[in-house]
Write a protein that holds these residues in place. Structure first.
Motif, short mmCIF file in Angstrom:
data_model
loop_
_atom_site.label_atom_id
_atom_site.label_comp_id
_atom_site.label_asym_id
_atom_site.label_seq_id
_atom_site.Cartn_x
_atom_site.Cartn_y
_atom_site.Cartn_z
N VAL A 32 0.84 -1.21 0.00
CA VAL A 32 0.00 0.00 0.00
C VAL A 32 0.87 1.25 0.00
N LEU A 33 1.94 1.25 0.78
CA LEU A 33 2.82 2.41 0.88
C LEU A 33 3.92 2.42 -0.17
N LEU A 34 4.21 1.25 -0.72
CA LEU A 34 5.26 1.18 -1.74
C LEU A 34 4.83 1.88 -3.03
N LEU A 35 3.54 1.77 -3.36
CA LEU A 35 3.03 2.35 -4.61
C LEU A 35 3.27 3.86 -4.69
N PRO A 36 2.81 4.66 -3.71
CA PRO A 36 3.09 6.10 -3.80
C PRO A 36 4.58 6.42 -3.72
N LEU A 37 5.31 5.59 -3.00
CA LEU A 37 6.75 5.81 -2.88
C LEU A 37 7.46 5.63 -4.22
N VAL A 38 7.08 4.60 -4.96
CA VAL A 38 7.67 4.35 -6.28
C VAL A 38 7.30 5.47 -7.25
N ILE A 39 6.04 5.90 -7.21
CA ILE A 39 5.59 7.00 -8.08
C ILE A 39 6.38 8.26 -7.79
N LEU A 40 6.61 8.55 -6.52
CA LEU A 40 7.35 9.75 -6.14
C LEU A 40 8.82 9.65 -6.55
N PHE A 42 10.00 8.07 -9.18
CA PHE A 42 10.03 8.37 -10.61
C PHE A 42 9.78 9.85 -10.87
N SER A 43 8.92 10.45 -10.08
CA SER A 43 8.64 11.89 -10.22
C SER A 43 9.87 12.72 -9.92
N ILE A 44 10.59 12.34 -8.87
CA ILE A 44 11.83 13.04 -8.51
C ILE A 44 12.83 12.98 -9.65
N SER A 45 13.00 11.78 -10.20
CA SER A 45 13.94 11.60 -11.31
C SER A 45 13.52 12.40 -12.53
N PHE A 46 12.23 12.40 -12.83
CA PHE A 46 11.73 13.09 -14.01
C PHE A 46 11.88 14.60 -13.90
N TRP A 47 11.42 15.17 -12.81
CA TRP A 47 11.42 16.62 -12.67
C TRP A 47 12.82 17.19 -12.56
N PHE A 48 13.70 16.51 -11.87
CA PHE A 48 15.08 17.00 -11.77
C PHE A 48 15.82 16.87 -13.10
N SER A 49 15.42 15.89 -13.91
CA SER A 49 16.08 15.69 -15.21
C SER A 49 15.76 16.82 -16.19
N LEU A 50 14.69 17.56 -15.96
CA LEU A 50 14.32 18.67 -16.84
C LEU A 50 15.30 19.83 -16.74
N LYS A 51 15.92 19.97 -15.57
CA LYS A 51 16.92 21.02 -15.32
C LYS A 51 16.37 22.42 -15.59
N THR A 52 15.14 22.62 -15.11
CA THR A 52 14.51 23.94 -15.17
C THR A 52 14.15 24.36 -13.76
N LEU A 53 13.85 25.65 -13.58
CA LEU A 53 13.48 26.15 -12.26
C LEU A 53 12.20 25.49 -11.77
N PHE A 54 11.20 25.43 -12.65
CA PHE A 54 9.94 24.79 -12.27
C PHE A 54 10.13 23.31 -11.95
N GLY A 55 10.91 22.63 -12.81
CA GLY A 55 11.19 21.22 -12.56
C GLY A 55 11.92 21.00 -11.26
N GLY A 56 12.84 21.91 -10.93
CA GLY A 56 13.57 21.81 -9.68
C GLY A 56 12.67 21.98 -8.48
N ILE A 57 11.73 22.94 -8.57
CA ILE A 57 10.80 23.18 -7.46
C ILE A 57 9.89 21.97 -7.24
N VAL A 58 9.32 21.46 -8.34
CA VAL A 58 8.45 20.29 -8.23
C VAL A 58 9.25 19.07 -7.76
N GLY A 59 10.50 18.98 -8.21
CA GLY A 59 11.36 17.88 -7.78
C GLY A 59 11.63 17.91 -6.29
N VAL A 60 11.84 19.10 -5.75
CA VAL A 60 12.07 19.25 -4.30
C VAL A 60 10.82 18.85 -3.52
#
Length: 201
Positions: A79-87, A89-107
Motif C-alpha cells: 500500500v505504501l510502496l506504490l506512492p513511494l515508487v511513483i514519487l 520516478f517523479s523526482i527523477s523526471f522533474w530533476f532531469s528537466l533542469k529547469t526552475l519549475f522542474g527543480g521546485i516540483v522535484g524538491v
C-alpha cells in the motif's frame, strides 16, 4: 583458565553470532522481493523486543514473528510502496528537466518521498510491535512524522547514512551482508521505542 559461559565476552560474542545469523536469514527472505515488507516487519519486532530488554532467542523469535505478521506486513508494504515508487520516478523526471519549475516540483516530490519512506518505516515497525488493524497502523504511521519531526528526521538520517556507506564504501558492504542491516535496525529501535512509548495507551 576457566571458561565462564556467563562472562561478558561470551555474551557479546554469542549475541554477535546470533545477529549475523539473523541478518543472513533476513537477506535470504528478502530475495523474492515481495517478501521484503514481511521480513522487515518481523525483524523490527524482534529488534524492538530485544532493545526493550525482552531478551529472547533471536532466530526462533524471528520465525515466530514471520508467522504472525506476514499478512498485515505485506499489505502495509505494498500500500505504501506504490506512492513511494511513483514519487521516486517523479523526482527523477522533474530533476532531469533542469529547469526552475522542474527543480521546485522535484524538491516537493523529494520531501513527499522522504515522508512516505518514514511512514513505511513506522508502519512496518508498528505491525511488529502492536496488534492493530491495517487501517489504524497506516493512520498512526502517517501521524507520527508530524508529531515527532525531529526523531523522524533522525530515523531518515540513519537510513541515508547507511545507504551512503553501502554505495561508496566497499568494506561496509561486507559488514552489512554479515550483520549490518539487522544491527542498524536494532540501533534504530531504541529511537522507535522512545517514540512509541510516548503515545501508546
Amino acid at each position: 583458565m576457566k571458561f565462564k559461559p556467563d562472562s561478558t565476552f561470551h555474551q557479546v560474542t554469542t549475541t554477535l553470532i546470533h545477529f549475523i545469523f539473523l541478518n543472513i536469514v533476513y537477506l535470504l527472505l528478502c530475495l523474492p522481493v515481495i517478501t521484503i515488507g514481511w521480513a522487515t516487519s518481523a525483524l523490527y519486532e524482534v529488534c524492538l523486543n530485544y532493545a526493550d530488554g525482552e531478551r529472547g532467542e533471536l532466530i526462533p523469535d524471528y520465525f515466530r514473528a514471520l508467522k504472525s505478521n506476514w499478512k498485515p506486513a505485506t499489505v502495509v508494504f505494498f500500500v505504501l510502496l506504490l506512492p513511494l515508487v511513483i514519487l521516486i520516478f517523479s523526482i527523477s523526471f522533474w530533476f532531469s528537466l533542469k529547469t526552475l519549475f522542474g527543480g521546485i516540483v522535484g524538491v516537493v516530490a523529494l520531501i513527499l518521498g522522504s515522508y512516505f519512506l518514514i511512514v513505511l518505516i513506522y508502519s512496518l515497525a508498528l505491525v511488529g510491535r502492536y496488534d492493530t488493524s491495517i487501517k489504524q497502523t497506516i493512520k498512526n504511521a502517517m501521524l507520527l512524522p508530524l508529531v515527532e519531526p525531529l526523531r523522524s528526521m533522525m530515523l531518515l538520517l540513519i537510513l541515508v547514512i547507511t545507504s551512503a556507506l553501502w554505495l561508496f564504501v566497499p568494506f561496509f558492504r561486507i559488514l552489512f551482508l554479515f550483520f549490518g542491516i539487522a544491527f542498524v535496525i536494532y540501533c534504530s529501535c531504541f529511537l522507535l521505542l522512545k517514540i512509541f512509548t510516548r503515545y501508546q495507551v
